[in-house]
Design a protein around this motif. Structure first.
Motif, PDB file in Angstrom:
ATOM      1  N   ARG A   1     -31.094  71.667  83.502  1.00 37.67           N
ATOM      2  CA  ARG A   1     -32.417  71.112  83.251  1.00 37.67           C
ATOM      3  C   ARG A   1     -33.287  71.347  84.484  1.00 37.67           C
ATOM      4  NH1 ARG A   1     -30.576  71.318  78.995  1.00 37.67           N
ATOM      5  NH2 ARG A   1     -30.153  69.670  77.469  1.00 37.67           N
ATOM      6  N   ALA A   2     -34.551  71.101  84.338  1.00 38.25           N
ATOM      7  CA  ALA A   2     -35.467  71.314  85.456  1.00 38.25           C
ATOM      8  C   ALA A   2     -35.147  70.391  86.634  1.00 38.25           C
ATOM      9  CB  ALA A   2     -36.905  71.093  85.004  1.00 38.25           C
ATOM     10  N   ASP A   3     -34.572  69.204  86.345  1.00 36.77           N
ATOM     11  CA  ASP A   3     -34.331  68.235  87.415  1.00 36.77           C
ATOM     12  C   ASP A   3     -32.858  68.023  87.737  1.00 36.77           C
ATOM     13  OD1 ASP A   3     -33.694  67.057  85.021  1.00 36.77           O
ATOM     14  OD2 ASP A   3     -34.447  65.069  85.581  1.00 36.77           O
ATOM     15  N   ARG A   4     -31.957  68.686  87.004  1.00 39.61           N
ATOM     16  CA  ARG A   4     -30.534  68.428  87.249  1.00 39.61           C
ATOM     17  C   ARG A   4     -29.687  69.558  86.671  1.00 39.61           C
ATOM     18  NH1 ARG A   4     -29.453  63.403  86.175  1.00 39.61           N
ATOM     19  NH2 ARG A   4     -27.238  63.529  85.672  1.00 39.61           N
ATOM     20  N   ILE A   5     -28.493  69.677  87.228  1.00 43.91           N
ATOM     21  CA  ILE A   5     -27.483  70.607  86.707  1.00 43.91           C
ATOM     22  C   ILE A   5     -26.169  69.841  86.603  1.00 43.91           C
ATOM     23  CG2 ILE A   5     -26.076  72.651  87.230  1.00 43.91           C
ATOM     24  CD1 ILE A   5     -28.535  73.873  88.550  1.00 43.91           C
ATOM     25  N   GLU A   6     -25.533  69.933  85.466  1.00 42.95           N
ATOM     26  CA  GLU A   6     -24.240  69.285  85.272  1.00 42.95           C
ATOM     27  C   GLU A   6     -23.240  70.308  84.743  1.00 42.95           C
ATOM     28  OE1 GLU A   6     -24.064  65.661  83.093  1.00 42.95           O
ATOM     29  OE2 GLU A   6     -26.059  64.979  83.761  1.00 42.95           O
ATOM     30  N   TYR A   7     -22.011  70.166  85.242  1.00 42.91           N
ATOM     31  CA  TYR A   7     -20.923  71.016  84.733  1.00 42.91           C
ATOM     32  C   TYR A   7     -19.700  70.132  84.558  1.00 42.91           C
ATOM     33  CZ  TYR A   7     -17.584  74.858  84.279  1.00 42.91           C
ATOM     34  OH  TYR A   7     -16.614  75.729  83.811  1.00 42.91           O
ATOM     35  N   HIS A   8     -19.180  70.097  83.358  1.00 42.54           N
ATOM     36  CA  HIS A   8     -18.003  69.288  83.042  1.00 42.54           C
ATOM     37  C   HIS A   8     -16.902  70.216  82.532  1.00 42.54           C
ATOM     38  CE1 HIS A   8     -20.334  65.494  83.289  1.00 42.54           C
ATOM     39  NE2 HIS A   8     -21.330  66.272  82.869  1.00 42.54           N
ATOM     40  N   LEU A   9     -15.799  70.258  83.260  1.00 41.76           N
ATOM     41  CA  LEU A   9     -14.686  71.137  82.904  1.00 41.76           C
ATOM     42  C   LEU A   9     -13.454  70.298  82.620  1.00 41.76           C
ATOM     43  CD1 LEU A   9     -13.489  74.041  82.709  1.00 41.76           C
ATOM     44  CD2 LEU A   9     -12.896  73.814  85.145  1.00 41.76           C
ATOM     45  N   THR A  10     -12.897  70.450  81.429  1.00 36.99           N
ATOM     46  CA  THR A  10     -11.667  69.745  81.065  1.00 36.99           C
ATOM     47  C   THR A  10     -10.473  70.642  81.383  1.00 36.99           C
ATOM     48  OG1 THR A  10     -12.828  68.611  79.275  1.00 36.99           O
ATOM     49  CG2 THR A  10     -10.410  68.583  79.221  1.00 36.99           C
TER      50      THR A  10
ATOM     51  N   ALA B   1     -16.185  67.023  87.159  1.00 37.19           N
ATOM     52  CA  ALA B   1     -17.613  66.854  86.875  1.00 37.19           C
ATOM     53  C   ALA B   1     -18.438  67.180  88.111  1.00 37.19           C
ATOM     54  CB  ALA B   1     -17.896  65.423  86.424  1.00 37.19           C
ATOM     55  N   TRP B   2     -19.330  68.157  87.977  1.00 30.44           N
ATOM     56  CA  TRP B   2     -20.304  68.529  89.015  1.00 30.44           C
ATOM     57  C   TRP B   2     -21.659  68.011  88.566  1.00 30.44           C
ATOM     58  CZ3 TRP B   2     -20.594  72.168  93.321  1.00 30.44           C
ATOM     59  CH2 TRP B   2     -21.889  72.566  93.649  1.00 30.44           C
ATOM     60  N   ILE B   3     -22.252  67.138  89.368  1.00 29.44           N
ATOM     61  CA  ILE B   3     -23.586  66.611  89.072  1.00 29.44           C
ATOM     62  C   ILE B   3     -24.493  66.962  90.247  1.00 29.44           C
ATOM     63  CG2 ILE B   3     -24.967  64.600  88.433  1.00 29.44           C
ATOM     64  CD1 ILE B   3     -22.743  65.124  86.462  1.00 29.44           C
ATOM     65  N   GLU B   4     -25.573  67.671  89.963  1.00 29.06           N
ATOM     66  CA  GLU B   4     -26.504  68.089  91.015  1.00 29.06           C
ATOM     67  C   GLU B   4     -27.920  67.692  90.611  1.00 29.06           C
ATOM     68  OE1 GLU B   4     -28.012  72.173  93.329  1.00 29.06           O
ATOM     69  OE2 GLU B   4     -26.422  72.273  91.792  1.00 29.06           O
ATOM     70  N   LEU B   5     -28.506  66.813  91.407  1.00 30.88           N
ATOM     71  CA  LEU B   5     -29.889  66.405  91.176  1.00 30.88           C
ATOM     72  C   LEU B   5     -30.789  67.307  92.012  1.00 30.88           C
ATOM     73  CD1 LEU B   5     -29.478  62.519  91.326  1.00 30.88           C
ATOM     74  CD2 LEU B   5     -29.389  64.032  89.337  1.00 30.88           C
ATOM     75  N   LEU B   6     -31.720  67.975  91.361  1.00 28.66           N
ATOM     76  CA  LEU B   6     -32.599  68.910  92.062  1.00 28.66           C
ATOM     77  C   LEU B   6     -33.732  68.141  92.729  1.00 28.66           C
ATOM     78  CD1 LEU B   6     -32.750  71.722  89.365  1.00 28.66           C
ATOM     79  CD2 LEU B   6     -31.166  71.479  91.288  1.00 28.66           C
ATOM     80  N   PRO B   7     -33.922  68.331  94.035  1.00 26.41           N
ATOM     81  CA  PRO B   7     -34.928  67.548  94.765  1.00 26.41           C
ATOM     82  C   PRO B   7     -36.342  67.796  94.276  1.00 26.41           C
ATOM     83  CG  PRO B   7     -34.088  69.360  96.104  1.00 26.41           C
ATOM     84  CD  PRO B   7     -33.213  69.279  94.895  1.00 26.41           C
ATOM     85  N   GLU B   8     -36.620  69.019  93.877  1.00 34.41           N
ATOM     86  CA  GLU B   8     -37.931  69.354  93.327  1.00 34.41           C
ATOM     87  C   GLU B   8     -37.711  70.057  91.998  1.00 34.41           C
ATOM     88  OE1 GLU B   8     -40.285  71.581  96.007  1.00 34.41           O
ATOM     89  OE2 GLU B   8     -40.134  70.126  97.645  1.00 34.41           O
ATOM     90  N   PRO B   9     -37.976  69.396  90.900  1.00 30.64           N
ATOM     91  CA  PRO B   9     -37.746  70.010  89.584  1.00 30.64           C
ATOM     92  C   PRO B   9     -38.384  71.386  89.490  1.00 30.64           C
ATOM     93  CG  PRO B   9     -38.325  67.704  89.341  1.00 30.64           C
ATOM     94  CD  PRO B   9     -38.506  68.027  90.801  1.00 30.64           C
TER      95      PRO B   9
END
Length: 314
Positions: free
Chosen positions: A291-300, A250-258
């Motif tokens: 999304r404008a405020d985050r990027i998620e990538y889930h790889l099984t 799971a890659w979770i990235e919160l974007l500092p400025e949407p």
């Protein structure tokens, strides 16, 4: 002939044993009457008898190899035959050499070369796919070259780890660190991988390395890495896939400025890699959320593409 590691048997035309010495223990039975067939079996035994007869009649040296099972594994012997005169008798001299180690090394080398050929073809297929897809979406030659070189370099980083492990694969955390190093100059990376440091198969290492590359490049261009903030997490934990044990990366990235100016759902090669190429290559599944405020990538990752090794074993 002890120094040469070879044994010998000198036989008359009627195959009576006149002299012998330094025979391997496995071949002591050759000294007995009908020993060729008893020791070597019907096929090899009769072939050796026919060869001895031909050498005696033509006076031309010849040789053959035989393989015999033993408690230590398969043994290979080379038998060189020559007609000579000794003890006032014309006869057949058989010099027997244990070449088991040589043949074993040859078999190992052939296996490695086949494996290298197989992996090279797979790697070339991946490169061909990358080149084709990158070219389709490149706006200019310069754009193509920049993106293509980055993706090939990503493959090279992953392949280095696989090669260093004698093609056994690569550890996930080392793979992530290798991919990050090209885009983060600070000693401390902007992300700490947590969870299970699985040992990935060579196939999984190459493709997951490519997925990480696309995520990192995007972050270095528009996301957390570009902003210099530590808002990334990379976690690996156990899950179930098709009723079997698996791992989820799971890659979770919160974007500092949407970023509301970009179309995050726009088709791109990066999205194709993350959503299709990588999960198909490892027979897993992927979910890519932008999304404008985050990027998620889930790889099984299915169980056949990784091992969870003990610290001592790893």
């Amino acid at each position: 002939m002890k120094k040469t590691g070879a044994g010998y048997i000198f036989q008359s035309e009627s195959l009576d044993v006149l002299l012998s010495g330094n025979l391997p223990e496995r071949l002591d039975g050759l000294l007995a009457r009908n020993g060729d067939i008893d020791v070597l079996g019907d096929e090899d035994g009769r072939r050796l008898l026919a060869l001895k007869k031909a050498v005696f009649e033509t006076d031309e040296a010849d040789c053959m190899e035989v393989e015999l099972p033993s408690s230590s594994g398969l043994m290979t012997f080379r038998i060189d035959l020559e007609r000579i005169t000794a003890l006032d008798t014309d006869g057949i001299l058989a010099v027997i050499t244990d070449i088991s180690e040589t043949r074993h090394r040859e078999r190992v080398l052939k296996t490695l070369l086949r494996e290298l050929s197989h992996r090279s073809k797979n790697l070339l297929a991946i490169i061909q796919g990358i080149a084709t897809q990158t070219a389709r979406q490149a706006l200019s030659l310069d754009s193509f070259l920049v993106k293509f070189r980055g993706r090939i370099q990503s493959l090279a980083y992953s392949q280095d780890l696989v090669t260093d492990s004698s093609w056994r694969g690569a550890f996930l955390f080392a793979l992530a660190a290798k991919q990050f190093a090209a885009y983060w100059s600070e000693p401390r990376m902007p992300i700490v991988a947590t969870g299970i440091d699985a040992h990935l198969s060579p196939n999984a290492a190459l493709h997951i390395g490519l997925a990480l590359h696309e995520l990192i490049v995007n972050s270095a261009s528009h996301g957390a890495i570009a902003a210099g903030v530590n808002s990334l997490t990379l976690d690996c934990f156990e899950t179930v896939f098709n009723d079997k044990p698996a791992l989820e990366l799971a890659w979770i990235e919160l974007l500092p400025e949407p970023d509301t100016t970009r179309d995050h759902d726009e088709p791109s090669f990066a999205r194709t890699v993350l959503e299709r190429v990588v999960p198909i290559a490892i027979a897993g599944k992927a979910v890519y959320i932008t999304r404008a405020d985050r990027i998620e990538y889930h790889l099984t990752i299915p169980a056949h593409e990784y091992e969870i090794l003990d610290p001592v074993e790893g």
